[in-house]
Design a protein around this motif. Structure first.
Motif, PDB file in Angstrom:
ATOM      1  N   ASP A 128       0.783  -1.294  -0.064  1.00 47.75           N
ATOM      2  CA  ASP A 128      -0.075  -0.043  -0.175  1.00 47.75           C
ATOM      3  C   ASP A 128       0.766   1.241   0.104  1.00 47.75           C
ATOM      4  O   ASP A 128       0.256   2.220  -0.533  1.00 47.75           O
ATOM      5  CB  ASP A 128      -1.177  -0.122   1.159  1.00 47.75           C
ATOM      6  CG  ASP A 128      -1.992  -0.809   1.123  1.00 47.75           C
ATOM      7  OD1 ASP A 128      -2.720  -0.545  -0.036  1.00 47.75           O
ATOM      8  OD2 ASP A 128      -2.443  -1.625   2.026  1.00 47.75           O
ATOM      9  N   LEU A 138       0.076   4.309  -2.148  1.00 44.58           N
ATOM     10  CA  LEU A 138      -0.771   5.734  -1.813  1.00 44.58           C
ATOM     11  C   LEU A 138       0.127   6.880  -1.969  1.00 44.58           C
ATOM     12  O   LEU A 138      -0.292   8.157  -2.346  1.00 44.58           O
ATOM     13  CB  LEU A 138      -0.427   5.618   0.059  1.00 44.58           C
ATOM     14  CG  LEU A 138      -1.663   4.519   0.663  1.00 44.58           C
ATOM     15  CD1 LEU A 138      -1.320   4.190   1.972  1.00 44.58           C
ATOM     16  CD2 LEU A 138      -2.927   5.239   0.447  1.00 44.58           C
ATOM     17  N   TYR A 190      -0.904   7.574  -5.651  1.00 41.89           N
ATOM     18  CA  TYR A 190      -2.301   8.165  -5.484  1.00 41.89           C
ATOM     19  C   TYR A 190      -2.023   9.875  -5.035  1.00 41.89           C
ATOM     20  O   TYR A 190      -2.685  10.575  -5.960  1.00 41.89           O
ATOM     21  CB  TYR A 190      -3.081   7.412  -4.371  1.00 41.89           C
ATOM     22  CG  TYR A 190      -4.500   7.771  -4.328  1.00 41.89           C
ATOM     23  CD1 TYR A 190      -5.092   8.190  -5.463  1.00 41.89           C
ATOM     24  CD2 TYR A 190      -5.306   7.849  -2.961  1.00 41.89           C
ATOM     25  CE1 TYR A 190      -6.609   8.515  -5.450  1.00 41.89           C
ATOM     26  CE2 TYR A 190      -6.686   8.160  -3.034  1.00 41.89           C
ATOM     27  CZ  TYR A 190      -7.404   8.610  -4.169  1.00 41.89           C
ATOM     28  OH  TYR A 190      -8.718   8.935  -4.154  1.00 41.89           O
ATOM     29  N   ALA A 213      -4.262   3.032   4.168  1.00 44.55           N
ATOM     30  CA  ALA A 213      -5.433   2.466   3.146  1.00 44.55           C
ATOM     31  C   ALA A 213      -6.637   2.437   3.650  1.00 44.55           C
ATOM     32  O   ALA A 213      -7.498   2.693   2.873  1.00 44.55           O
ATOM     33  CB  ALA A 213      -4.689   1.257   2.604  1.00 44.55           C
ATOM     34  N   THR A 254      -8.309   5.493   4.126  1.00 45.67           N
ATOM     35  CA  THR A 254      -8.464   6.233   2.911  1.00 45.67           C
ATOM     36  C   THR A 254      -9.795   5.643   2.209  1.00 45.67           C
ATOM     37  O   THR A 254     -10.543   6.345   1.574  1.00 45.67           O
ATOM     38  CB  THR A 254      -7.338   6.297   1.902  1.00 45.67           C
ATOM     39  OG1 THR A 254      -6.067   6.613   2.408  1.00 45.67           O
ATOM     40  CG2 THR A 254      -7.533   6.688   0.503  1.00 45.67           C
ATOM     41  N   TYR A 297      -8.864   5.472  -4.386  1.00 43.78           N
ATOM     42  CA  TYR A 297      -8.434   4.180  -3.779  1.00 43.78           C
ATOM     43  C   TYR A 297      -9.188   3.084  -3.532  1.00 43.78           C
ATOM     44  O   TYR A 297     -10.094   3.210  -2.586  1.00 43.78           O
ATOM     45  CB  TYR A 297      -7.624   4.688  -2.510  1.00 43.78           C
ATOM     46  CG  TYR A 297      -6.381   3.859  -2.013  1.00 43.78           C
ATOM     47  CD1 TYR A 297      -4.980   4.250  -2.503  1.00 43.78           C
ATOM     48  CD2 TYR A 297      -6.482   2.611  -1.458  1.00 43.78           C
ATOM     49  CE1 TYR A 297      -3.900   3.424  -2.428  1.00 43.78           C
ATOM     50  CE2 TYR A 297      -5.164   1.896  -1.101  1.00 43.78           C
ATOM     51  CZ  TYR A 297      -4.036   2.529  -1.621  1.00 43.78           C
ATOM     52  OH  TYR A 297      -3.057   1.319  -1.395  1.00 43.78           O
TER      53      TYR A 297
END
Length: 328
Positions: A233, A237, A240, A264, A267, A279
């Protein structure tokens, strides 16, 4: 006076018997292969929340067993990891748990450790000469991620798509995970084809900073990218954040990683509640439980049990459909 002396003697005898009994219990604990052990865990990097959770699980279980536990952070430096393992051999540790920075660099030193009578476990990474390998199935965790991303795409997109996968360069295990991501997505998406712009193992990314840098380059060369998946992740992340900062059209994008780290999960939950965001998926491989399991397997190695096959940690996709389960 005689009666008082007799009581005193009897009391002394009871104390001595109790002490003898305690001594016997302690000796038994030492002799059953599980008492007073000294364990080390060398991870990849404690910048990753996943490995922080694994290390916490290892420390938790060691404390429960009364074992001494050392955690070493090589910060993704294989030379640091090799030096640490050499130190553990010299200091006669009983067991070493390794999440390898570079699995290909470790077989010789692991053999040196096992020849010295030290039990060695590969945690999340399979390494030659280890005595047990504990991990979620590389392909299975990648496939769980890819399938969930593909299912979201099937419900929300159409036509040909572009995808990318982040892994750890030259790590054969993670390349298998990337293959699972791709095949899971391709099998779940029927409205067109998915073209992956990189070969598995060609795009490294472990930390958020690396993921951000990777994504900045990808957006320049492939501004129409749709699916961004990674072996953890943290890197995704970071990717993102780069996409959001660049003002990318998130409605046509899906981001997802592995490990179900707190950021994560938060989110996904926040974006579900807000009704917007990209996400889409993380994969829960229970890192703290993984660490506990590492120590439980070490305990069984001390008892003489052998593990010729991988000890599997279950992989479960976490999406907007089941995210609320993680916040009850």
């Amino acid at each position: 006076m005689m009666k008082k002396c007799l009581c005193l003697v009897l009391s002394l005898v009871m104390v001595l018997l109790a002490a003898a009994g305690c001594g016997k219990t302690d000796s038994s604990a030492q002799n059953d292969g599980n008492g007073g052990k000294k364990i080390a865990y060398t991870t990849m990097t404690l910048e990753s929340p996943y490995f922080v959770e694994v290390s916490e699980g290892i420390k938790e279980k060691c404390q429960e067993l009364g074992w001494e536990c050392t955690v070493q952070d090589p910060k993704m430096d294989v030379a640091s990891q090799l030096a640490a393992i050499e130190t553990y051999i010299d200091q006669k540790y009983d067991g070493i748990i390794i999440s390898a920075v570079d699995a290909a660099a470790l077989p010789d030193i692991i053999k040196e450790a096992t020849d010295a009578g030290i039990k060695v476990i590969g945690s999340s990474t399979d390494i030659e000469n280890i005595q047990a390998f504990v991990s979620a199935g590389e392909y299975e965790m990648g496939y769980a991620l890819g399938k969930a991303i593909g299912e979201w795409s099937e419900a929300n997109l159409s036509g040909d798509l572009k995808g990318v996968t982040f892994g750890t360069i030259n790590d054969q295990n993670v390349m298998i995970r990337e293959q699972g991501m791709r095949e899971g997505a391709e099998e779940a998406y029927s409205k067109g084809s998915i073209t992956f712009i990189n070969e598995a193992g060609t795009l490294g990314g472990v930390t958020a900073e690396e993921g951000m840098a990777n994504m900045e380059g990808i957006m320049q060369s492939n501004p129409d990218i749709n699916l961004i998946m990674g072996s953890n992740d943290d890197s995704i992340l970071g990717a993102y954040e780069a996409a959001k900062s660049a003002g990318m059209d998130l409605d046509n994008m899906a981001f997802g990683g592995v490990n179900a780290v707190e950021q994560a999960l938060n989110t996904i939950k926040e974006e579900k509640d807000a009704g917007e965001g990209a996400y889409r998926v993380t994969v829960d491989i229970t890192p703290r439980l993984h660490g506990v399991t590492d120590v439980e397997i070490m305990q069984q190695l001390f008892d003489g049990k052998e593990f010729p096959d991988q000890v599997l940690i279950e992989a479960k996709a976490v999406t907007v459909d089941n995210i609320d389960e993680y916040f009850k």
